[in-house]
Design an enzyme around this catalytic site. Structure first.
Site, PDB file in Angstrom:
ATOM      1  N   LYS A  23       3.488  12.353  13.076  1.00 22.33           N
ATOM      2  CA  LYS A  23       4.142  11.200  12.431  1.00 22.33           C
ATOM      3  C   LYS A  23       4.029  11.289  10.903  1.00 22.33           C
ATOM      4  O   LYS A  23       5.018  11.121  10.188  1.00 22.33           O
ATOM      5  CB  LYS A  23       3.480   9.894  12.902  1.00 22.33           C
ATOM      6  CG  LYS A  23       3.885   8.676  12.081  1.00 22.33           C
ATOM      7  CD  LYS A  23       3.209   7.405  12.548  1.00 22.33           C
ATOM      8  CE  LYS A  23       1.889   7.102  11.895  1.00 22.33           C
ATOM      9  NZ  LYS A  23       1.946   6.567  10.524  1.00 22.33           N
ATOM     10  N   ASN A  24       2.823  11.561  10.437  1.00 26.12           N
ATOM     11  CA  ASN A  24       2.610  11.498   8.992  1.00 26.12           C
ATOM     12  C   ASN A  24       3.135  12.733   8.264  1.00 26.12           C
ATOM     13  O   ASN A  24       2.991  12.841   7.046  1.00 26.12           O
ATOM     14  CB  ASN A  24       1.133  11.240   8.681  1.00 26.12           C
ATOM     15  CG  ASN A  24       0.760   9.806   9.049  1.00 26.12           C
ATOM     16  OD1 ASN A  24       1.643   8.978   9.263  1.00 26.12           O
ATOM     17  ND2 ASN A  24      -0.527   9.527   9.139  1.00 26.12           N
ATOM     18  N   ARG A  93       5.146   2.401   6.050  1.00 27.79           N
ATOM     19  CA  ARG A  93       4.578   2.828   4.773  1.00 27.79           C
ATOM     20  C   ARG A  93       5.319   4.044   4.200  1.00 27.79           C
ATOM     21  O   ARG A  93       5.537   4.156   2.990  1.00 27.79           O
ATOM     22  CB  ARG A  93       3.102   3.187   5.014  1.00 27.79           C
ATOM     23  CG  ARG A  93       2.375   3.745   3.828  1.00 27.79           C
ATOM     24  CD  ARG A  93       2.104   2.679   2.815  1.00 27.79           C
ATOM     25  NE  ARG A  93       1.479   3.215   1.616  1.00 27.79           N
ATOM     26  CZ  ARG A  93       1.206   2.495   0.546  1.00 27.79           C
ATOM     27  NH1 ARG A  93       1.483   1.214   0.524  1.00 27.79           N
ATOM     28  NH2 ARG A  93       0.651   3.043  -0.496  1.00 27.79           N
ATOM     29  N   ASP A 117       0.781  -0.408   8.146  1.00 29.42           N
ATOM     30  CA  ASP A 117      -0.368  -1.037   8.785  1.00 29.42           C
ATOM     31  C   ASP A 117      -1.173  -1.916   7.835  1.00 29.42           C
ATOM     32  O   ASP A 117      -1.336  -1.582   6.669  1.00 29.42           O
ATOM     33  CB  ASP A 117      -1.298   0.050   9.318  1.00 29.42           C
ATOM     34  CG  ASP A 117      -0.666   0.813  10.456  1.00 29.42           C
ATOM     35  OD1 ASP A 117       0.027   0.185  11.273  1.00 29.42           O
ATOM     36  OD2 ASP A 117      -0.862   2.032  10.522  1.00 29.42           O
ATOM     37  N   ASP A 306      -8.039   7.612   9.923  1.00 31.00           N
ATOM     38  CA  ASP A 306      -7.218   7.245  11.084  1.00 31.00           C
ATOM     39  C   ASP A 306      -7.983   7.406  12.400  1.00 31.00           C
ATOM     40  O   ASP A 306      -7.578   6.866  13.425  1.00 31.00           O
ATOM     41  CB  ASP A 306      -5.953   8.122  11.144  1.00 31.00           C
ATOM     42  CG  ASP A 306      -4.988   7.790  10.017  1.00 31.00           C
ATOM     43  OD1 ASP A 306      -5.156   6.743   9.384  1.00 31.00           O
ATOM     44  OD2 ASP A 306      -4.066   8.599   9.781  1.00 31.00           O
ATOM     45  N   VAL A 328     -12.186   4.848   3.021  1.00 32.88           N
ATOM     46  CA  VAL A 328     -10.785   4.896   2.574  1.00 32.88           C
ATOM     47  C   VAL A 328     -10.099   3.527   2.673  1.00 32.88           C
ATOM     48  O   VAL A 328      -9.498   3.072   1.703  1.00 32.88           O
ATOM     49  CB  VAL A 328     -10.001   5.979   3.356  1.00 32.88           C
ATOM     50  CG1 VAL A 328      -8.582   6.105   2.808  1.00 32.88           C
ATOM     51  CG2 VAL A 328     -10.707   7.332   3.279  1.00 32.88           C
TER      52      VAL A 328
HETATM   53  N1  EPU Z   1      -4.503   4.435  -3.223  1.00 33.35           N
HETATM   54  C1  EPU Z   1      -4.540   3.819  -4.457  1.00 33.35           C
HETATM   55  N2  EPU Z   1      -3.442   3.942  -5.262  1.00 33.35           N
HETATM   56  C2  EPU Z   1      -2.326   4.646  -4.915  1.00 33.35           C
HETATM   57  C3  EPU Z   1      -2.298   5.264  -3.643  1.00 33.35           C
HETATM   58  C4  EPU Z   1      -3.414   5.149  -2.810  1.00 33.35           C
HETATM   59  O1  EPU Z   1      -5.519   3.197  -4.819  1.00 33.35           O
HETATM   60  O2  EPU Z   1      -1.376   4.733  -5.709  1.00 33.35           O
HETATM   61  C5  EPU Z   1      -5.700   4.347  -2.343  1.00 33.35           C
HETATM   62  C6  EPU Z   1      -5.446   3.550  -1.078  1.00 33.35           C
HETATM   63  O3  EPU Z   1      -5.629   2.174  -1.297  1.00 33.35           O
HETATM   64  C7  EPU Z   1      -6.466   4.142  -0.127  1.00 33.35           C
HETATM   65  C8  EPU Z   1      -6.561   5.599  -0.569  1.00 33.35           C
HETATM   66  O4  EPU Z   1      -6.009   5.655  -1.873  1.00 33.35           O
HETATM   67  O5  EPU Z   1      -7.717   3.540  -0.319  1.00 33.35           O
HETATM   68  C9  EPU Z   1      -5.841   6.583   0.337  1.00 33.35           C
HETATM   69  O6  EPU Z   1      -4.490   6.261   0.444  1.00 33.35           O
HETATM   70  P1  EPU Z   1      -3.361   7.348   0.664  1.00 33.35           P
HETATM   71  O7  EPU Z   1      -2.371   7.200  -0.421  1.00 33.35           O
HETATM   72  O8  EPU Z   1      -3.971   8.693   0.883  1.00 33.35           O
HETATM   73  O9  EPU Z   1      -2.718   6.863   2.027  1.00 33.35           O
HETATM   74  P2  EPU Z   1      -1.203   6.749   2.412  1.00 33.35           P
HETATM   75  O10 EPU Z   1      -0.459   7.939   1.917  1.00 33.35           O
HETATM   76  O11 EPU Z   1      -0.670   5.402   2.085  1.00 33.35           O
HETATM   77  C10 EPU Z   1      -1.461   8.085   4.642  1.00 33.35           C
HETATM   78  C11 EPU Z   1      -1.187   7.834   6.099  1.00 33.35           C
HETATM   79  C12 EPU Z   1      -2.223   6.887   6.682  1.00 33.35           C
HETATM   80  C13 EPU Z   1      -3.607   7.464   6.451  1.00 33.35           C
HETATM   81  C14 EPU Z   1      -3.828   7.738   4.953  1.00 33.35           C
HETATM   82  C15 EPU Z   1      -5.147   8.390   4.649  1.00 33.35           C
HETATM   83  C16 EPU Z   1       1.204   8.011   6.168  1.00 33.35           C
HETATM   84  C17 EPU Z   1       2.508   7.344   6.432  1.00 33.35           C
HETATM   85  N3  EPU Z   1       0.132   7.244   6.252  1.00 33.35           N
HETATM   86  O12 EPU Z   1      -1.291   6.815   3.991  1.00 33.35           O
HETATM   87  O13 EPU Z   1      -1.961   6.861   8.080  1.00 33.35           O
HETATM   88  O14 EPU Z   1      -4.573   6.545   6.906  1.00 33.35           O
HETATM   89  O15 EPU Z   1      -2.764   8.606   4.473  1.00 33.35           O
HETATM   90  O16 EPU Z   1      -5.260   9.579   5.328  1.00 33.35           O
HETATM   91  O17 EPU Z   1       1.147   9.204   5.941  1.00 33.35           O
HETATM   92  C18 EPU Z   1      -1.773   5.981  10.249  1.00 33.35           C
HETATM   93  O18 EPU Z   1      -1.126   6.988  10.541  1.00 33.35           O
HETATM   94  O19 EPU Z   1      -2.195   5.178  11.111  1.00 33.35           O
HETATM   95  C19 EPU Z   1      -2.068   5.718   8.833  1.00 33.35           C
HETATM   96  C20 EPU Z   1      -2.436   4.546   8.380  1.00 33.35           C
END
Ligand code: EPU
Length: 424
Positions: A23-24, A93, A117, A306, A328
């Site tokens: 998915k991601n 997201r 989420d 996750d 995280v």
């Molecule tokens: N963060 C910031 N500022 C930003 C971006 C992120 O502070 O500009 C912080 C977030 O608040 C968090 C941390 O950085 O504390 C990590 O966030 P990240 O950007 O890595 O997460 P994401 O890209 O929004 C993806 C997955 C999530 C997974 C996270 C961490 C997707 C669509 N989602 O989210 O997956 O938990 O990486 O590995 O790729 C899931 O699949 O259930 C899911 C939530």
């Protein structure tokens, strides 16, 4: 009409299960198709709710998208709209990942703030700062990220945290910027390697995929490609935890065990016998009651946030006490409240949780708050006496293809029940 799962406790999961695309990864690869005019083909797509939602996002900016089984055909026109603010944007997201490609190609974008989420604060500051370094302005107005540039130029960018989404957005803008971009403290997840592979197939010049430093040499344009999505390591790990929790014996195919080295090591420490098949899959056999293990979530190659709900669920039926540290997403421990309804002996203090294992959980109605929490509750229900009702299962359908069917094939008894009225 709402749906819930009736999960009958006491199953021992045995057999083989195939994992399809992540998915991601797929959602970001779909966004990357915006970077090249013509038809991009993505294979091994999972049949989950988020894929048609992402297709709607791409259609809203002018693409034609056909989903045919596990293949997505995305035709990107010469003239794309820079406005991605359709209702689909707020449902996931990954929709925010159209920001980088739109800024890269059109030098301007208006992108609605994404949904996804409820697992804690999810700001976009690193996405915006990265685009600013590349020469764009970026503000938030009327619920949208608004970015604009006369031209994009290469830059040195340091991320405060190896954010997956920020790395992807900056990367997808930088591939069409003039000159060299260096992204330091970049995310190293296998899904980042996958998108780098696809972008390279499209003509991008990227070095360092899978390391903390990505070096991108901008090119004038990219061309469409055909790309196979990597197997979903989070789904693969879900089956691994399911085997360990039910004292089962499950072979998982379609996922690279190198993406799960730490996870499989933790399960070995919990007493599982783990065999890996190079590049193809693994087998987890749990002969006795699992032993308690500590878990600490961190960006890859650390233990994935996750998977934290599964770590809690496993610990709740293990022998001994586990400490689980969430680094995280602070709100992910909400899951523990539902586990307590199922009889888990667990408490949280800040970003730590202490879980004392019990012999057996006790069935109760519980509510999924996100994709992984939902799946974790189903696995917990398999270890409870009686029938556990898991509500708000649409979360699970967003991320797990054929979840109930796969579990039932492995020997579980789970019924999907539709009922009129509000589940709350
Ligand atoms: N963060 C910031 N500022 C930003 C971006 C992120 O502070 O500009 C912080 C977030 O608040 C968090 C941390 O950085 O504390 C990590 O966030 P990240 O950007 O890595 O997460 P994401 O890209 O929004 C993806 C997955 C999530 C997974 C996270 C961490 C997707 C669509 N989602 O989210 O997956 O938990 O990486 O590995 O790729 C899931 O699949 O259930 C899911 C939530």
């Amino acid at each position: 009409m709402s749906e819930h799962f009736d999960v009958h406790g006491g199953a021992r999961l045995v057999g083989e299960v195939e994992v399809v695309g992540a998915k991601n990864s797929v959602l970001k690869l779909m966004a990357a198709a915006l970077l090249a005019e013509g038809t991009t083909t993505i294979t091994n797509c999972p049949q989950i709710l988020d894929v048609p939602l992402m297709a709607d996002v791409l259609r809203s900016v002018g693409c034609e998208v056909e989903l045919d089984g596990d293949t997505a055909y995305i035709t990107t026109p010469t003239e794309l709209s820079h406005r991605a603010d359709s209702p689909a944007m707020g449902k996931l997201r990954a929709s925010v990942c159209v920001l980088g490609p739109l800024v890269g190609r059109l030098k301007k974008a208006v992108v609605a703030l994404p949904g996804g989420d409820a697992i804690g604060s999810r700001p976009l500051d690193m996405h915006q700062n990265g685009l600013r370094k590349l020469g764009a302005t970026s503000t938030i107005a009327h619920g949208c990220v608004v970015a604009e540039a006369d031209g994009l130029h290469g830059a040195q960018i340091w991320l405060d945290f190896p954010s997956v989404g920020a790395t992807e957005n900056i990367l997808m803008a930088a591939v069409l910027a003039e000159g060299t971009t260096v992204i330091d403290n970049a995310a190293r997840e296998p899904e980042i390697v996958d998108i780098c592979t696809m972008l390279t197939e499209m003509g991008a010049k990227i070095e360092g995929a899978g390391t903390s430093t990505l070096i991108v040499e901008g090119v004038d344009q990219l061309h469409p490609t055909e790309h196979r999505v990597i197997g979903d390591r989070i789904v693969g790990a879900t089956w691994a935890f399911a085997a360990a929790m039910t004292r089962g014996d499950v072979t998982v195919t379609g996922v690279d065990p190198h993406h799960l080295e730490l996870v499989l090591e933790k399960l070995r420490l919990a007493g599982a016998e783990v065999t890996t098949f190079d590049g193809k899959g693994f087998r987890v056999m749990q002969p006795d009651r699992p032993r308690s293990v500590d878990f600490v979530t961190l960006p890859y190659p650390g233990f994935a946030t996750d998977l934290q709900p599964f770590a809690v669920a496993l610990s709740s039926v293990s022998e001994g006490t586990s400490m689980i540290t969430e680094n995280v997403y602070e709100a992910r421990f909400r899951f523990i409240e539902e586990m307590v309804r199922l009889g888990a002996d667990a408490r949280t203090d800040g970003h730590h949780a202490v879980v004392r294992g019990v012999e057996k959980l006790s069935s109760a109605p519980v509510w999924a708050s996100d994709i992984r929490a939902g799946a974790g509750l189903v696995l917990a229900g398999l270890c409870a006496d009686g029938v556990t009702e898991v509500w708000d299962v649409f979360h699970i359908d967003r991320g797990y293809p054929h979840f109930v069917e796969n579990l039932n094939r492995l020997g579980a008894r789970i019924d999907r029940v539709s009922s009129a009225g509000d589940a709350d």
